[in-house]
Scaffold this motif. Sequence first.
Motif, short mmCIF file in Angstrom:
data_model
loop_
_atom_site.label_atom_id
_atom_site.label_comp_id
_atom_site.label_asym_id
_atom_site.label_seq_id
_atom_site.Cartn_x
_atom_site.Cartn_y
_atom_site.Cartn_z
N ASP A 117 0.81 -1.23 0.00
CA ASP A 117 0.00 0.00 0.00
C ASP A 117 0.84 1.27 0.00
N VAL A 118 2.15 1.16 -0.08
CA VAL A 118 3.03 2.33 -0.13
C VAL A 118 3.07 2.83 -1.57
N SER A 119 2.77 4.11 -1.72
CA SER A 119 2.75 4.70 -3.06
C SER A 119 4.14 5.18 -3.48
N ILE A 120 4.36 5.20 -4.79
CA ILE A 120 5.62 5.68 -5.35
C ILE A 120 5.33 6.85 -6.28
N VAL A 121 6.02 7.96 -6.02
CA VAL A 121 5.93 9.13 -6.89
C VAL A 121 7.12 9.09 -7.84
N SER A 122 6.83 9.13 -9.11
CA SER A 122 7.87 9.10 -10.13
C SER A 122 8.32 10.51 -10.49
N TYR A 123 9.62 10.70 -10.52
CA TYR A 123 10.23 11.94 -11.00
C TYR A 123 10.36 11.83 -12.52
N ALA A 124 9.30 11.44 -13.18
CA ALA A 124 9.33 11.14 -14.61
C ALA A 124 9.68 12.35 -15.47
N ALA A 125 9.27 13.51 -15.06
CA ALA A 125 9.47 14.71 -15.89
C ALA A 125 10.16 15.81 -15.08
N LYS A 126 11.43 15.60 -14.79
CA LYS A 126 12.24 16.60 -14.11
C LYS A 126 13.16 17.21 -15.16
N TYR A 127 12.87 18.46 -15.46
CA TYR A 127 13.59 19.13 -16.55
C TYR A 127 14.88 19.79 -16.07
N ALA A 128 15.87 19.86 -16.96
CA ALA A 128 17.12 20.58 -16.72
C ALA A 128 16.78 22.06 -16.83
N SER A 129 16.37 22.64 -15.73
CA SER A 129 15.79 23.98 -15.74
C SER A 129 16.63 25.00 -14.99
N SER A 130 16.61 26.21 -15.49
CA SER A 130 17.25 27.33 -14.80
C SER A 130 16.42 27.82 -13.63
N PHE A 131 15.20 27.35 -13.50
CA PHE A 131 14.32 27.77 -12.41
C PHE A 131 14.72 27.19 -11.05
N TYR A 132 15.70 26.31 -11.00
CA TYR A 132 16.18 25.76 -9.73
C TYR A 132 17.22 26.64 -9.06
N GLY A 133 17.62 27.71 -9.70
CA GLY A 133 18.71 28.55 -9.25
C GLY A 133 18.68 28.98 -7.80
N PRO A 134 17.58 29.58 -7.30
CA PRO A 134 17.58 30.02 -5.90
C PRO A 134 17.81 28.88 -4.91
N PHE A 135 17.23 27.72 -5.16
CA PHE A 135 17.42 26.57 -4.28
C PHE A 135 18.88 26.13 -4.29
N ARG A 136 19.45 26.02 -5.48
CA ARG A 136 20.85 25.61 -5.57
C ARG A 136 21.76 26.63 -4.90
N GLY A 137 21.41 27.92 -5.06
CA GLY A 137 22.20 28.97 -4.42
C GLY A 137 22.14 28.89 -2.91
N ALA A 138 20.96 28.62 -2.37
CA ALA A 138 20.78 28.53 -0.92
C ALA A 138 21.58 27.37 -0.34
N LEU A 139 21.69 26.29 -1.09
CA LEU A 139 22.41 25.11 -0.62
C LEU A 139 23.86 25.08 -1.08
N ASP A 140 24.24 26.10 -1.84
CA ASP A 140 25.56 26.11 -2.46
C ASP A 140 25.77 24.81 -3.23
N SER A 141 24.74 24.43 -3.99
CA SER A 141 24.81 23.17 -4.73
C SER A 141 24.71 23.37 -6.23
N ALA A 142 25.10 24.52 -6.71
CA ALA A 142 25.11 24.72 -8.16
C ALA A 142 26.01 23.67 -8.80
N PRO A 143 25.64 23.19 -9.98
CA PRO A 143 26.46 22.17 -10.62
C PRO A 143 27.90 22.63 -10.80
#
Length: 163
Positions: free
Chosen positions: A20-46
Motif C-alpha cells: 500500500d506504499v505509493s511511489i511518486v515518479s520523477y518522470a518529468a524533471k527538466y534541466a531547468s534554470s528555475f532551480y537557481g535560488p534553491f541551488r544557491g541557498a544550498l551552495d549546490s550549483a552544478p
Amino acid sequence: MMDGRIGAIRDALDSEGFTDVSIVSYAAKYASSFYGPFRGALDSAPRETSRAPRDKKTYQMDPGNAREAIREAAADVDEGADMLLVKPGVPYLDIIRLLHESFYIPVAAYHVSGEYAMIKAAAQRGWIDEKQVVLETLLCLKRAGATSILTYYALEAAKWMQE
C-alpha cells in the motif's frame, strides 16, 4: 530517476509486504534554470569534476523535448508508479496537461524556487499583487491537470484560500 528504478522500488516494497506504499515518479524533471535560488541557498550549483559535467543535463530532461516526458512516464507507470511529478511546474504546464491526459494516475506539479522567487521579487517591488498572482498560479497548475502541488507558498496559500 534512472530507468528501472520504479520497478526495483516497487518490487522491494511489495516483497516486504508494503503493497500500500505509493511511489511518486520523477518522470518529468527538466534541466531547468528555475532551480537557481534553491541551488544557491544550498551552495549546490552544478560544478565540473573529473567524473561529472558542470550541468545536470545528463539525467534531467531537455526543456525542448515533450515526447521524452511521455516515454519516461509510460515506463514508470508500467513499472508501478502511483503518481507522476513534473518539475518545475509553471514553465511546463503543457507537460502537466499531456501527462494528465495520457495516464490515469495523479500528476503532481512542483512549483520550484525560481518560480517562487520571481513572484516574491515582483511583489516586493510593488509590480504585482502577491496573493492574487500566487492563487492564480496555483489555479493554473490545477487547471493544467495537477492533482497535487508542491510549492514554497504552501503556508501562505492555505491561509489565503481560507480568507
